[in-house]
Design a protein around this motif. Sequence first.
Motif, short mmCIF file in Angstrom:
data_model
loop_
_atom_site.label_atom_id
_atom_site.label_comp_id
_atom_site.label_asym_id
_atom_site.label_seq_id
_atom_site.Cartn_x
_atom_site.Cartn_y
_atom_site.Cartn_z
N GLN B 37 0.85 -1.18 0.00
CA GLN B 37 0.00 0.00 0.00
C GLN B 37 0.89 1.23 0.00
O GLN B 37 1.63 1.48 0.95
N GLY B 40 -1.88 7.17 -1.71
CA GLY B 40 -2.62 7.57 -2.90
C GLY B 40 -2.71 6.51 -3.98
O GLY B 40 -3.20 6.79 -5.08
N MET B 41 -2.24 5.30 -3.69
CA MET B 41 -2.21 4.27 -4.73
C MET B 41 -3.07 3.07 -4.40
O MET B 41 -3.18 2.15 -5.18
N GLY B 42 -3.64 3.00 -3.24
CA GLY B 42 -4.46 1.85 -2.89
C GLY B 42 -3.62 0.62 -2.64
O GLY B 42 -2.40 0.66 -2.53
N LEU B 43 -4.28 -0.51 -2.55
CA LEU B 43 -3.61 -1.79 -2.29
C LEU B 43 -3.34 -2.50 -3.61
O LEU B 43 -4.24 -2.67 -4.43
#
Lengths: 113, 116
Positions: B37, B40-43
Amino acid sequence: QKEVEQDPGPLSVPEGAIVSLNCTYSNSAFQYFMWYRQYSRKGPELLMYTYSSGNKEDGRFTAQVDKSSKYISLFIRDSQPSDSATYLCAMSTGGGATNKLIFGTGTLLAVQP
Amino acid sequence: NAGVTQTPKFRILKIGQSMTLQCTQDMNHNYMYWYRQDPGMGLKLIYYSVGAGITDKGEVPNGYNVSRSTTEDFPLRLELAAPSQTSVYFCASRKGTSGRAWETQYFGPGTRLLVL
């Protein structure tokens, strides 16, 4: 274009407000839609899931899916300071292990007392 | 039940060093996952496993390796650490009941890795 788009926020609301969190997606094959809640410095935990279109309610939380618009929402009624967290939407095309979850980037919510 | 446990909680690595992130679950789950994670990029899924001895690549597997010799353990190996691997790493598991994509994925508390 990302498969799943989510407004990162941050979203700040007063206690008691109704909160609306949203995701849009581009893959029409998604059938399973989930919302995860992540407190600061913790792992995500499943809040709600919905299959296909429609609404699902669980206490103060309502999940809504509109497959025709490729749009999902999570509503929180009577928001509490304990709801302050990052909310991640997640989607999948199917049930097997190879049908992996695709996560949104998360929306940071702060509920002010 | 402890659920999903991860060690270490935090680690600083120098460029080129190697390390193993440990993940253990005590729920007898078949499926296990490694995510990273970034802000700002998520999982993003790195690797996953559907059972002991079976692993497969996810979305971002480069620079990582995994093994699954037991149902309980799913370690993630970084061979030559790079600054791009600075991230928070989460291990997750789910029972793996056939056809149930909505099965809860249980996440560990995460490992924060800083590569300098």
